[in-house]
Design an enzyme around this catalytic site. Structure first.
Site, PDB file in Angstrom:
ATOM      1  N   CYS A   3      -0.603   6.127   7.555  1.00  0.00           N
ATOM      2  CA  CYS A   3       0.615   5.328   7.583  1.00  0.00           C
ATOM      3  C   CYS A   3       0.600   4.510   8.869  1.00  0.00           C
ATOM      4  O   CYS A   3       0.147   4.981   9.896  1.00  0.00           O
ATOM      5  CB  CYS A   3       1.841   6.226   7.599  1.00  0.00           C
ATOM      6  N   CYS A  56       5.495  -7.331   7.430  1.00  0.00           N
ATOM      7  CA  CYS A  56       6.605  -6.939   8.305  1.00  0.00           C
ATOM      8  C   CYS A  56       6.797  -8.034   9.348  1.00  0.00           C
ATOM      9  O   CYS A  56       5.834  -8.623   9.827  1.00  0.00           O
ATOM     10  CB  CYS A  56       6.302  -5.616   9.001  1.00  0.00           C
ATOM     11  N   CYS A  90       4.970  -5.643  15.940  1.00  0.00           N
ATOM     12  CA  CYS A  90       4.407  -4.667  16.890  1.00  0.00           C
ATOM     13  C   CYS A  90       2.899  -4.924  16.975  1.00  0.00           C
ATOM     14  O   CYS A  90       2.216  -4.915  15.951  1.00  0.00           O
ATOM     15  CB  CYS A  90       4.704  -3.246  16.440  1.00  0.00           C
ATOM     16  N   CYS A 136       3.799   8.290   1.181  1.00  0.00           N
ATOM     17  CA  CYS A 136       4.225   7.329   2.193  1.00  0.00           C
ATOM     18  C   CYS A 136       4.338   5.973   1.510  1.00  0.00           C
ATOM     19  O   CYS A 136       3.339   5.451   1.003  1.00  0.00           O
ATOM     20  CB  CYS A 136       3.162   7.323   3.303  1.00  0.00           C
ATOM     21  N   GLU A 147       0.823  -1.201   0.000  1.00  0.00           N
ATOM     22  CA  GLU A 147       0.000   0.000   0.000  1.00  0.00           C
ATOM     23  C   GLU A 147       0.857   1.250   0.000  1.00  0.00           C
ATOM     24  O   GLU A 147       1.971   1.266   0.533  1.00  0.00           O
ATOM     25  CB  GLU A 147      -0.919  -0.014   1.224  1.00  0.00           C
ATOM     26  N   CYS A 167       0.058  -2.713  15.280  1.00  0.00           N
ATOM     27  CA  CYS A 167       0.225  -2.344  13.873  1.00  0.00           C
ATOM     28  C   CYS A 167      -0.415  -3.388  12.968  1.00  0.00           C
ATOM     29  O   CYS A 167      -0.136  -4.587  13.093  1.00  0.00           O
ATOM     30  CB  CYS A 167       1.717  -2.222  13.569  1.00  0.00           C
TER      31      CYS A 167
HETATM   32  N1  SAH Z   1       8.471  -0.125  10.376  1.00  0.00           N
HETATM   33  C1  SAH Z   1       8.733   1.254  10.471  1.00  0.00           C
HETATM   34  C2  SAH Z   1       7.995   2.083   9.449  1.00  0.00           C
HETATM   35  C3  SAH Z   1       6.579   1.697   9.130  1.00  0.00           C
HETATM   36  S1  SAH Z   1       5.433   1.925  10.453  1.00  0.00           S
HETATM   37  C4  SAH Z   1       8.452   1.755  11.875  1.00  0.00           C
HETATM   38  O1  SAH Z   1       7.882   1.013  12.672  1.00  0.00           O
HETATM   39  O2  SAH Z   1       8.848   2.879  12.171  1.00  0.00           O
HETATM   40  C5  SAH Z   1       5.259   3.712  10.454  1.00  0.00           C
HETATM   41  C6  SAH Z   1       4.779   4.290  11.769  1.00  0.00           C
HETATM   42  O3  SAH Z   1       3.406   3.962  12.017  1.00  0.00           O
HETATM   43  C7  SAH Z   1       5.549   3.801  12.975  1.00  0.00           C
HETATM   44  O4  SAH Z   1       5.862   4.876  13.821  1.00  0.00           O
HETATM   45  C8  SAH Z   1       4.556   2.873  13.611  1.00  0.00           C
HETATM   46  O5  SAH Z   1       4.828   2.657  14.962  1.00  0.00           O
HETATM   47  C9  SAH Z   1       3.272   3.585  13.371  1.00  0.00           C
HETATM   48  N2  SAH Z   1       2.079   2.772  13.545  1.00  0.00           N
HETATM   49  C10 SAH Z   1       1.932   1.446  13.385  1.00  0.00           C
HETATM   50  N3  SAH Z   1       0.665   1.060  13.645  1.00  0.00           N
HETATM   51  C11 SAH Z   1      -0.008   2.174  13.977  1.00  0.00           C
HETATM   52  C12 SAH Z   1      -1.350   2.443  14.355  1.00  0.00           C
HETATM   53  N4  SAH Z   1      -2.258   1.474  14.452  1.00  0.00           N
HETATM   54  N5  SAH Z   1      -1.684   3.719  14.626  1.00  0.00           N
HETATM   55  C13 SAH Z   1      -0.770   4.715  14.528  1.00  0.00           C
HETATM   56  N6  SAH Z   1       0.500   4.527  14.169  1.00  0.00           N
HETATM   57  C14 SAH Z   1       0.881   3.269  13.910  1.00  0.00           C
HETATM   58 FE1  SF4 Z   2       6.655  -3.403  11.318  1.00  0.00          FE
HETATM   59 FE2  SF4 Z   2       4.422  -2.177  11.964  1.00  0.00          FE
HETATM   60 FE3  SF4 Z   2       6.307  -2.504  13.816  1.00  0.00          FE
HETATM   61 FE4  SF4 Z   2       6.699  -0.751  11.787  1.00  0.00          FE
HETATM   62  S1  SF4 Z   2       5.153  -0.636  13.401  1.00  0.00           S
HETATM   63  S2  SF4 Z   2       8.127  -2.309  12.574  1.00  0.00           S
HETATM   64  S3  SF4 Z   2       5.598  -1.833  10.131  1.00  0.00           S
HETATM   65  S4  SF4 Z   2       5.167  -4.153  12.793  1.00  0.00           S
END
Ligand code: SAH
Ligand code: SF4
Length: 356
Positions: free
Chosen positions: A347, A132, A136, A125, A112, A139
């Site tokens: 994002c 991934c 986390c 973005c 996406e 996410c």
């Molecule tokens: N993997 C990288 C980049 C992609 S995620 C990272 O984790 O930084 C981009 C951002 O979106 C990160 O700061 C992540 O923690 C945040 N993010 C993930 N899930 C989210 C959610 N449900 N609501 C808001 N931000 C989120």
């Molecule tokens: Fe991966 Fe989502 Fe964690 Fe970023 S926030 S490292 S995309 S699992």
């Protein structure tokens, strides 16, 4: 079916379809080197290469649209230079200021891309991986697991698709995937965004979950990009839960790598903090965050959490209240504007939901 039941079913459909392979991978136009393009143009006058590169790189046109090329040549190049990504869906929100694409790669993985237009900048973005592996829990991408790395050409092509809509000024690697877990292709994409698409490195941002060796390596690359570190918690017990990779590279190691980044690059560092009610928005969290951010002179971006299974969205005003706790502690924090919630476009919320 209950809402939760439906969500669970949709997620499992998404998980299966994201792993589905629809055939072998084939290179898109940005996956081809200049030498390969030259080979495809064998027998043509040399200026055809200039026309082709100009079309792809500067005008973000596909080869079938390059009417300056003779018809027969366009037909011959149509297949070998066809886009590597197929848009499965293009959704728009905020009166067209936010656009989100769901693409299928040539081998059937889903990625996406989101374009956000502001008065003075247009940011795209991009995803760096399909899925991934970092897990986390809040996410959507992490919840779906890892599919594969994207090539630098696939990362560039997302920007090309966005540039077909609007002139793009900034690129953030905050879509699906962990850029520093796909280090070589990510760095190659950063260099190529500058060299081939003409976007200055200062307008490129890498967001990382905190892969310590990757941060150190990037600091030594001589690439003046911006770095955003997804912190979310500034004590190890909590961060172990919210950002599992913290068990491998805990806060002390992360802080050292961040200090090295700012010392070597002299560029401002951002810390990302998704505000989760009752979890990381308490006064003690603000104090811990201040202790981490202060020595680094980092700027904090507070992100209202987007809803994902098991996580409720951040209530309106909560992020602002947390910012108000940080201000007297001397921490500069801004609340990130939420875009495209209704089209699941923010994002970090990106997941291969089933389409249509
Ligand atoms: N993997 C990288 C980049 C992609 S995620 C990272 O984790 O930084 C981009 C951002 O979106 C990160 O700061 C992540 O923690 C945040 N993010 C993930 N899930 C989210 C959610 N449900 N609501 C808001 N931000 C989120
Ligand atoms: Fe991966 Fe989502 Fe964690 Fe970023 S926030 S490292 S995309 S699992």
């Amino acid at each position: 079916m209950s809402h939760n039941g439906r969500v669970a079913r949709e997620l499992s459909v998404a998980a299966t379809s994201r792993r589905e392979r629809r055939g072998p991978w084939r290179p898109g136009p940005f996956d081809r080197s200049v030498a390969e393009l030259e080979e495809l143009l064998e027998g043509e006058p040399p200026y055809r290469l200039t026309q082709l590169l100009d079309g792809l790189r500067r005008r973000s046109a596909w080869v079938t649209e390059l009417t300056e090329l003779p018809r027969a040549l366009r037909d011959r190049l149509a297949e070998p230079c066809a886009p590597g990504l197929t848009p499965l869906e293009r959704r728009s929100a905020d009166r067209g200021a936010t656009l989100k694409w769901v693409f299928a790669t040539s081998d059937g993985a889903r990625v996406e891309t989101v374009l956000m237009a502001y008065p003075r900048r247009t940011t795209v973005c991009v995803s760096t991986q399909a899925g991934c592996a970092m897990g986390c829990p809040f996410c959507a991408t992490g919840q779906g697991g890892f599919v594969r790395h994207l090539t630098s050409g696939e990362i560039l092509e997302q920007v090309a698709w966005a540039r077909r809509e609007r002139p793009v000024t900034h690129v953030v690697m905050m879509g699906m995937g962990e850029p520093l877990a796909n280090y070589g292709r990510t760095v190659s994409a950063l260099r190529r965004l500058h060299q081939e698409l003409g976007i200055s490195a200062r307008r490129l941002t890498v967001s990382t979950v905190g892969i310590v060796p990757g941060i150190r390596r990037l600091a030594a690359e001589d690439l003046p990009v911006n770095l955003a570190v997804s912190l979310h918690a500034a004590n190890d017990a909590l961060r172990d839960r919210l950002v599992p990779i913290n068990r491998r590279w805990p806060l002390s190691a992360l802080a050292e790598a961040c200090a090295e980044w700012t010392a070597r690059t002299r560029r401002r560092l951002s810390l990302e903090w998704a505000v989760i009610a009752g979890v990381n928005d308490r006064p003690s969290d603000a104090q811990e965050l201040a202790r981490f951010a202060h020595p680094l002179r980092a700027h904090v971006n507070l992100i209202p959490l987007n809803e994902t299974p098991g996580f409720r969205p951040t209530a309106p005003g909560l992020a602002e209240r947390f910012a108000a706790l940080l201000a007297p502690l001397g921490v500069n924090a801004t609340v990130r504007e939420t875009r495209g919630r209704q089209i699941a476009a923010a994002c970090g919320q990106l997941a291969g939901q089933p389409t249509g």
